[in-house]
Write a protein that holds these residues in place. Structure first.
Motif, mmCIF file in Angstrom:
data_model
loop_
_atom_site.group_PDB
_atom_site.id
_atom_site.type_symbol
_atom_site.label_atom_id
_atom_site.label_comp_id
_atom_site.label_asym_id
_atom_site.label_seq_id
_atom_site.Cartn_x
_atom_site.Cartn_y
_atom_site.Cartn_z
ATOM 1 N N LEU A 1 20.251 81.435 67.168
ATOM 2 C CA LEU A 1 19.717 80.640 66.068
ATOM 3 C C LEU A 1 20.843 80.079 65.197
ATOM 4 C CD1 LEU A 1 16.700 82.889 64.961
ATOM 5 C CD2 LEU A 1 16.595 80.684 66.136
ATOM 6 N N SER A 2 22.087 80.355 65.577
ATOM 7 C CA SER A 2 23.232 79.892 64.799
ATOM 8 C C SER A 2 23.497 78.415 65.074
ATOM 9 C CB SER A 2 24.478 80.715 65.145
ATOM 10 O OG SER A 2 25.637 80.132 64.589
ATOM 11 N N LEU A 3 23.410 77.599 64.044
ATOM 12 C CA LEU A 3 23.689 76.174 64.207
ATOM 13 C C LEU A 3 25.169 75.907 64.502
ATOM 14 C CD1 LEU A 3 21.438 74.609 61.417
ATOM 15 C CD2 LEU A 3 20.890 75.011 63.824
ATOM 16 N N PRO A 4 26.119 76.557 63.818
ATOM 17 C CA PRO A 4 27.537 76.293 64.138
ATOM 18 C C PRO A 4 27.898 76.667 65.579
ATOM 19 C CG PRO A 4 27.350 77.335 61.987
ATOM 20 C CD PRO A 4 25.991 77.400 62.616
ATOM 21 N N VAL A 5 27.396 77.812 66.058
ATOM 22 C CA VAL A 5 27.692 78.226 67.429
ATOM 23 C C VAL A 5 27.087 77.229 68.412
ATOM 24 C CG1 VAL A 5 27.242 79.981 69.185
ATOM 25 C CG2 VAL A 5 27.944 80.674 66.897
ATOM 26 N N SER A 6 25.847 76.848 68.190
ATOM 27 C CA SER A 6 25.174 75.903 69.082
ATOM 28 C C SER A 6 25.898 74.555 69.100
ATOM 29 C CB SER A 6 23.723 75.704 68.633
ATOM 30 O OG SER A 6 23.017 76.926 68.635
ATOM 31 N N HIS A 7 26.269 74.085 67.924
ATOM 32 C CA HIS A 7 26.932 72.790 67.795
ATOM 33 C C HIS A 7 28.256 72.770 68.550
ATOM 34 C CE1 HIS A 7 29.119 69.767 64.961
ATOM 35 N NE2 HIS A 7 28.661 69.156 66.045
ATOM 36 N N ARG A 8 29.102 73.764 68.305
ATOM 37 C CA ARG A 8 30.423 73.776 68.930
ATOM 38 C C ARG A 8 30.325 73.943 70.440
ATOM 39 N NH1 ARG A 8 34.449 71.217 68.101
ATOM 40 N NH2 ARG A 8 33.934 71.552 65.913
ATOM 41 N N TYR A 9 29.443 74.820 70.888
ATOM 42 C CA TYR A 9 29.293 75.049 72.335
ATOM 43 C C TYR A 9 28.802 73.777 73.029
ATOM 44 C CZ TYR A 9 27.623 77.188 76.692
ATOM 45 O OH TYR A 9 27.408 77.497 78.008
ATOM 46 N N THR A 10 27.888 73.061 72.395
ATOM 47 C CA THR A 10 27.357 71.840 72.994
ATOM 48 C C THR A 10 28.424 70.739 73.045
ATOM 49 O OG1 THR A 10 25.157 72.390 72.156
ATOM 50 C CG2 THR A 10 25.510 70.123 72.861
ATOM 51 N N LEU A 11 29.210 70.628 71.982
ATOM 52 C CA LEU A 11 30.253 69.600 71.945
ATOM 53 C C LEU A 11 31.331 69.824 73.001
ATOM 54 C CD1 LEU A 11 30.949 68.954 68.144
ATOM 55 C CD2 LEU A 11 29.912 67.388 69.793
ATOM 56 N N GLU A 12 31.578 71.074 73.347
ATOM 57 C CA GLU A 12 32.700 71.393 74.225
ATOM 58 C C GLU A 12 32.272 71.805 75.631
ATOM 59 O OE1 GLU A 12 35.190 74.167 72.209
ATOM 60 O OE2 GLU A 12 35.671 72.769 70.572
ATOM 61 N N SER A 13 31.048 71.497 76.023
ATOM 62 C CA SER A 13 30.573 71.849 77.358
ATOM 63 C C SER A 13 29.529 70.835 77.802
ATOM 64 C CB SER A 13 29.959 73.254 77.353
ATOM 65 O OG SER A 13 28.702 73.252 76.669
ATOM 66 N N ASP A 14 28.972 71.059 78.979
ATOM 67 C CA ASP A 14 27.883 70.211 79.474
ATOM 68 C C ASP A 14 26.522 70.803 79.136
ATOM 69 O OD1 ASP A 14 29.358 68.143 80.473
ATOM 70 O OD2 ASP A 14 29.503 68.947 82.503
ATOM 71 N N ALA A 15 26.479 71.665 78.145
ATOM 72 C CA ALA A 15 25.220 72.305 77.766
ATOM 73 C C ALA A 15 24.251 71.303 77.150
ATOM 74 C CB ALA A 15 25.488 73.447 76.784
#
Length: 312
Positions: A233-247
């Motif tokens: 549910l963490s927005l910062p974790v979700s945001h960074r992971y999405t920006l740096e992967s094909d997620a």
């Protein structure tokens, strides 16, 4: 009049078990043995002549009698705790508003509402500090029912835990699928549902309101979850992971509207929801009336009406 046989330790044990849905976790939180907390609950059930919990393989849940007691005991003990705290509080003039926030409102609605609330304090109330607690709907609504929060804000109309709490609708907010700008699906239109499972997903954890919608989406499109998942549910974790992967990130539009406007993220060309879910504010009618709570609810209404503009 309160039954003289009911002690504060009985009610404290009851509230902790109700909040944590586990005798073991409640005992750990109260720094007592599990047999000790079991004894306190058993004594309370004998005094009231009714079971308060139903035991099952997934832990314990409140019986109907337990729900009734929780609705009254939580706010009552919370008020007692506040009264005792106020006597020894060197900052007697400080008022606090305790707000539970779901991820649907963390990025825009709640920060804007707090800004407006502090910029123009309601007449007759004065300055009020705001404490924000985040988490899943079940956790926040249980704390609201216990009287530990003044309100919970977010998308939660599908939450079974609302029960006897009062929910006020503010606006509809859809879930969307977003990816980094250079994602392989960013320029594909339309996207087929079975293409999504070739990539990792970022999605809400199980037992959350938003996850129920993800599960429904999979059923509608006859797909299963991909092998790689990030549940948070963490927005910062979700945001960074999405920006740096094909997620692919399944998120409330409000949570990613800033990144979409800046072009950091793009919306995948596959509608996740036709209508969206109801975002609103949930309160506990059994709690003592509060001018600051009512004033903040009005601020939420105004900000939702004037500042929240879901995209078409």
């Amino acid at each position: 009049m309160l039954n003289a046989r009911i002690k504060l330790r009985h009610l404290t044990a009851f509230l902790e078990v109700a909040k944590r849905r586990s005798f073991a976790r409640a005992a750990e939180a109260l720094s007592i043995s599990q047999p000790g907390i079991s004894k306190a609950i058993r004594e309370l059930e004998e005094i009231l002549e009714t079971p308060l919990f139903e035991r099952g393989p997934q832990g314990v849940s409140l019986s109907q009698a337990g729900l009734t007691l929780l609705r009254h005991a939580g706010p009552a003990l919370r008020a007692l705790d506040e009264g005792v705290g106020a006597i020894g509080d060197g900052h007697r003039g400080t008022r606090w508003l305790r707000v539970g926030a779901l991820s649907t409102v963390e990025s825009r609605l709640l920060p804007l509402a707090i800004q407006h609330f502090h910029a123009a304090p309601p007449l007759g109330i004065g300055e009020v500090c705001v404490s924000v607690v985040t988490g899943a709907s079940a956790y926040l609504l249980s704390r609201l029912r216990l009287g530990e929060l003044d309100m919970v804000v977010g998308r939660m109309t599908e939450a079974r835990e609302i029960g006897d709490l009062y929910f006020e609708h503010l606006y509809y907010e859809p879930l969307v699928i977003v990816a980094r700008r250079a994602h392989p699906l960013a320029r594909v239109a339309p996207v087929a549902a079975d293409q999504l499972v070739d990539y990792p997903w970022v999605l809400p954890p199980p037992q959350t309101t938003l996850r129920q919608q993800v599960d429904s989406f999979c059923v509608r499109h006859a797909i299963t979850l991909p092998p790689l998942l990030l549940e948070t549910l963490s927005l910062p974790v979700s945001h960074r992971y999405t920006l740096e992967s094909d997620a692919l990130w399944i998120a409330p539009r409000e949570a990613v509207i800033g990144e979409l406007d800046k072009g950091e993220l793009v919306e995948v060309a596959l509608p996740f929801e036709a209508h969206g879910g109801s975002v609103g504010v949930c309160t506990n009618a059994s709690m003592k009336a509060s001018m600051s709570r009512d004033a903040f609810c009005e601020t939420l209404r105004q900000v939702a009406a004037q500042r929240i503009r879901p995209r078409s």
